[in-house]
Design a protein around this motif. Structure first.
Motif, PDB file in Angstrom:
ATOM      1  N   ASP A 233      17.127   3.639   2.903  1.00 21.37           N
ATOM      2  CA  ASP A 233      16.246   4.806   2.821  1.00 21.37           C
ATOM      3  C   ASP A 233      15.668   5.100   4.202  1.00 21.37           C
ATOM      4  OD1 ASP A 233      14.502   6.798   2.106  1.00 21.37           O
ATOM      5  OD2 ASP A 233      13.101   5.502   1.028  1.00 21.37           O
ATOM      6  N   ASP A 234      16.055   6.233   4.792  1.00 20.01           N
ATOM      7  CA  ASP A 234      15.463   6.685   6.048  1.00 20.01           C
ATOM      8  C   ASP A 234      15.458   8.211   6.053  1.00 20.01           C
ATOM      9  OD1 ASP A 234      18.054   7.586   6.880  1.00 20.01           O
ATOM     10  OD2 ASP A 234      18.505   5.586   7.636  1.00 20.01           O
ATOM     11  N   LEU A 235      15.084   8.795   7.162  1.00 20.83           N
ATOM     12  CA  LEU A 235      14.924  10.251   7.201  1.00 20.83           C
ATOM     13  C   LEU A 235      16.239  11.018   7.121  1.00 20.83           C
ATOM     14  CD1 LEU A 235      12.047  10.647   9.821  1.00 20.83           C
ATOM     15  CD2 LEU A 235      11.927  10.884   7.330  1.00 20.83           C
ATOM     16  N   SER A 236      17.364  10.316   7.207  1.00 22.88           N
ATOM     17  CA  SER A 236      18.657  10.986   7.034  1.00 22.88           C
ATOM     18  C   SER A 236      19.045  11.072   5.563  1.00 22.88           C
ATOM     19  CB  SER A 236      19.759  10.241   7.800  1.00 22.88           C
ATOM     20  OG  SER A 236      20.064   9.006   7.172  1.00 22.88           O
ATOM     21  N   GLY A 237      18.348  10.320   4.704  1.00 24.40           N
ATOM     22  CA  GLY A 237      18.655  10.340   3.284  1.00 24.40           C
ATOM     23  C   GLY A 237      18.569   8.962   2.661  1.00 24.40           C
ATOM     24  N   THR A 255      20.530  13.522   0.384  1.00 25.55           N
ATOM     25  CA  THR A 255      19.707  13.857   1.548  1.00 25.55           C
ATOM     26  C   THR A 255      18.280  14.210   1.136  1.00 25.55           C
ATOM     27  OG1 THR A 255      20.420  16.174   1.472  1.00 25.55           O
ATOM     28  CG2 THR A 255      21.710  14.674   2.847  1.00 25.55           C
ATOM     29  N   LEU A 256      18.047  14.386  -0.159  1.00 28.08           N
ATOM     30  CA  LEU A 256      16.690  14.640  -0.638  1.00 28.08           C
ATOM     31  C   LEU A 256      15.861  13.373  -0.459  1.00 28.08           C
ATOM     32  CD1 LEU A 256      17.533  16.573  -3.925  1.00 28.08           C
ATOM     33  CD2 LEU A 256      16.755  17.533  -1.758  1.00 28.08           C
ATOM     34  N   LEU A 257      14.683  13.516   0.114  1.00 25.59           N
ATOM     35  CA  LEU A 257      13.849  12.368   0.456  1.00 25.59           C
ATOM     36  C   LEU A 257      12.829  12.055  -0.634  1.00 25.59           C
ATOM     37  CD1 LEU A 257      13.216  13.153   4.235  1.00 25.59           C
ATOM     38  CD2 LEU A 257      14.966  11.655   3.233  1.00 25.59           C
ATOM     39  N   GLY A 258      12.398  10.799  -0.671  1.00 25.99           N
ATOM     40  CA  GLY A 258      11.434  10.343  -1.658  1.00 25.99           C
ATOM     41  C   GLY A 258      12.119   9.498  -2.715  1.00 25.99           C
ATOM     42  N   ARG A 259      11.550   8.324  -2.989  1.00 28.97           N
ATOM     43  CA  ARG A 259      12.190   7.394  -3.931  1.00 28.97           C
ATOM     44  C   ARG A 259      12.358   7.996  -5.332  1.00 28.97           C
ATOM     45  NH1 ARG A 259      11.336   2.109  -1.716  1.00 28.97           N
ATOM     46  NH2 ARG A 259      11.807   2.381   0.511  1.00 28.97           N
ATOM     47  N   HIS A 260      11.464   8.922  -5.699  1.00 31.20           N
ATOM     48  CA  HIS A 260      11.564   9.562  -7.012  1.00 31.20           C
ATOM     49  C   HIS A 260      12.878  10.311  -7.180  1.00 31.20           C
ATOM     50  CE1 HIS A 260      10.070  12.574  -4.229  1.00 31.20           C
ATOM     51  NE2 HIS A 260      10.423  13.515  -5.089  1.00 31.20           N
ATOM     52  N   SER A 326       5.720   9.000  -0.521  1.00 32.16           N
ATOM     53  CA  SER A 326       6.748   9.395   0.440  1.00 32.16           C
ATOM     54  C   SER A 326       6.187   9.445   1.855  1.00 32.16           C
ATOM     55  CB  SER A 326       7.340  10.753   0.048  1.00 32.16           C
ATOM     56  OG  SER A 326       7.985  10.682  -1.205  1.00 32.16           O
ATOM     57  N   VAL A 327       4.989  10.007   2.007  1.00 31.98           N
ATOM     58  CA  VAL A 327       4.363  10.089   3.331  1.00 31.98           C
ATOM     59  C   VAL A 327       4.136   8.695   3.898  1.00 31.98           C
ATOM     60  CG1 VAL A 327       2.247  10.726   4.558  1.00 31.98           C
ATOM     61  CG2 VAL A 327       3.292  12.347   2.966  1.00 31.98           C
ATOM     62  N   LEU A 328       3.615   7.791   3.083  1.00 33.35           N
ATOM     63  CA  LEU A 328       3.354   6.431   3.553  1.00 33.35           C
ATOM     64  C   LEU A 328       4.650   5.682   3.833  1.00 33.35           C
ATOM     65  CD1 LEU A 328       0.372   5.404   1.243  1.00 33.35           C
ATOM     66  CD2 LEU A 328       0.303   6.155   3.625  1.00 33.35           C
ATOM     67  N   ASN A 329       5.693   5.976   3.058  1.00 32.60           N
ATOM     68  CA  ASN A 329       6.979   5.313   3.241  1.00 32.60           C
ATOM     69  C   ASN A 329       7.636   5.719   4.563  1.00 32.60           C
ATOM     70  OD1 ASN A 329       9.414   3.890   2.646  1.00 32.60           O
ATOM     71  ND2 ASN A 329      10.305   5.744   1.806  1.00 32.60           N
ATOM     72  N   TYR A 330       7.652   7.017   4.841  1.00 32.11           N
ATOM     73  CA  TYR A 330       8.367   7.507   6.025  1.00 32.11           C
ATOM     74  C   TYR A 330       7.489   7.640   7.267  1.00 32.11           C
ATOM     75  CZ  TYR A 330      11.983   8.814   2.623  1.00 32.11           C
ATOM     76  OH  TYR A 330      12.935   8.803   1.629  1.00 32.11           O
ATOM     77  N   PHE A 331       6.181   7.859   7.065  1.00 27.96           N
ATOM     78  CA  PHE A 331       5.306   8.158   8.212  1.00 27.96           C
ATOM     79  C   PHE A 331       3.998   7.367   8.161  1.00 27.96           C
ATOM     80  CE2 PHE A 331       7.744  12.048   7.208  1.00 27.96           C
ATOM     81  CZ  PHE A 331       8.451  12.186   8.393  1.00 27.96           C
ATOM     82  N   GLY A 332       4.069   6.154   7.619  1.00 26.89           N
ATOM     83  CA  GLY A 332       2.859   5.373   7.414  1.00 26.89           C
ATOM     84  C   GLY A 332       2.016   5.160   8.654  1.00 26.89           C
ATOM     85  N   GLY A 333       2.654   4.973   9.826  1.00 30.00           N
ATOM     86  CA  GLY A 333       1.904   4.665  11.033  1.00 30.00           C
ATOM     87  C   GLY A 333       1.499   5.866  11.866  1.00 30.00           C
TER      88      GLY A 333
END
Length: 433
Positions: A233-237, A255-260, A326-333
């Motif tokens: 799971d990364d920003l490419s999908g 390519t849709l993002l988010g574990r859901h 999703s925000v915390l997963n991909y952009f937590g820092g």
């Protein structure tokens, strides 16, 4: 000579709410039109969240098989024509006008017969059925507007019924408990028609199981009959393996993002695989290609980098929880600037309780809807929660709010536009320019 603008003005002028719920108006309208819906093979989708993403994936998988596929969704983000699609393309203006005029003639017949005029959504649904019948689609992926039992789309007997995650929304129309809401959603389940459901909370799943038992409908559940496992799971999908109803897939990618979206993708595959029981071939490679090519605008969609700019139509509590993860997963820092625009008839206090704690700055704005909170009202609600001492700016004008956010953001930050789809669509159009 009618124009698209004339047609939309007339459609939008029709009543939306405040009349007796029921299917009698849409049934009469369709009867006058020759019941076009009866000649269409339908996959019917209801639920609270994930309907659009799941519908788009089913549509993409079927198109990858070479079928001629209609996709009916609501609302739209940028242009009305998005709601009625054929093979990935919006309905053409000339087709929209042609079929609208046919529906308007039918409305005159109803008026002469003294029948209560239909709602805006009922008219648009009838228009869509007329269009898809005329275009001789192989399949129609049909998304419920609201609820299910009394929704205008619920005049079909589908090949398969699909239920996406059920949560609280539209309480004033659907009920105050998850059980009540689930019963309305399960109204699309027909006798002996198979059902595929996404992951559900226990209260909703119980209602789905009971409804399927009552209707003698075979039930396939993601998490039980359809199982997935995340691989990457990364920003490419996202890459995952899937053991579905008919096949095992070892390396699927979306390519849709988010574990859901893994649950949504699994639901979509399950729904398509059920079609094989009708003698419709389902090819593993086509399933994989369809999933990979599926797109759905406005759902954790990245429109810009440096800084990252994301739009997400999180318009209820469940949507906000998914967005937060999703925000915390991909952009937590990263530093997070939220631009929020919410309708006043939503449970916005609980929505804010979810999103405000992960924000470093908030710009409150106002969606282009008479139902919208003003930016001042939204700012006061945010500050009244006393959850976090962060800057909160209010600006009613969406374009100005957009510019404030981009001017405040540094290259390493992330700007998230969230809330009403009325606001998301406007932002998407501005950013595309």
């Amino acid at each position: 000579m009618w124009t698209v603008e004339d047609v939309l003005l007339k459609i939008h002028g029709m009543q939306r709410f405040g009349i007796k719920p029921g299917l009698f108006r849409i049934k009469k309208l369709l009867e006058i039109l020759g019941n076009p819906q009866e000649d269409i093979k339908v996959i019917h989708i209801a639920g609270t969240n994930g309907k659009g993403s799941t519908s788009s994936m089913i549509d993409s998988i079927l198109r990858a098989h070479g079928y001629r596929v209609g996709l009916y969704t609501s609302p739209y983000l940028e242009v009305f024509n998005e709601r009625i699609r054929l093979n990935g393309e919006n309905i053409a203006d000339e087709d929209l006008v042609q079929h609208a005029l046919e529906v308007f003639k039918a409305l005159e017949v109803m008026k002469k017969q003294g029948i209560e005029p239909p709602t805006e959504f009922e008219v648009v649904t009838a228009l869509a059925f007329s269009y898809y019948k005329d275009k001789d689609v192989d399949f129609l992926v049909l998304e419920v507007g609201m609820g299910g039992r009394l929704d205008a789309t619920n005049v079909v007997v589908p090949l398969v019924s699909v239920i996406t995650p059920i949560s609280f929304d539209h309480k004033e129309y659907l009920g105050n408990t998850l059980e009540e809401i689930a019963k309305e959603k399960c109204g699309i389940i027909k006798k002996k028609v198979p059902v595929v459901t996404s992951l559900q909370v226990d209260e909703a799943m119980k209602v789905i199981e009971e409804t399927c038992k009552e209707t003698d409908s075979k039930l396939y559940k993601v998490g039980e009959h359809i199982k997935f496992k995340l691989l990457n799971d990364d920003l490419s999908g996202q890459t995952f393996e899937l053991c579905s109803i008919k096949n095992y897939y070892e390396n699927l990618k979306i390519t849709l993002l988010g574990r859901h979206q893994l649950s949504n993708a699994s639901t979509a595959v399950g729904a398509v695989e059920v079609l094989s029981d009708y003698g419709i071939p389902v090819i593993k490679e086509k399933v994989a290609a369809g999933l990979y090519n599926a797109r759905w605008a406005g759902r954790f969609e990245i429109l810009k980098e440096k800084p990252y700019v994301i739009i997400d139509g999180a318009h209820n509590e469940a949507g906000c929880e998914v967005l937060k993860k999703s925000v915390l997963n991909y952009f937590g820092g990263k530093r997070k600037i939220f631009v929020l625009g919410i309708l006043k008839d939503k449970d916005y206090i609980n929505m804010l309780k979810i999103l405000v704690p992960i924000a470093d700055m908030i710009i409150a704005t106002k969606p282009e809807s008479p139902r919208a909170l003003t930016s001042k009202e939204l700012k006061e609600a945010i500050e009244g929660l006393s959850l976090k001492n962060i800057p909160v700016i209010n600006e009613d004008d969406i374009e100005k709010a957009l510019n404030i956010a981009l001017n405040c953001a540094k290259e390493d930050d992330v700007v998230i536009f969230a809330g009403s789809l009325y606001m998301i669509g406007k932002v998407r159009g501005l950013l595309k320019k």
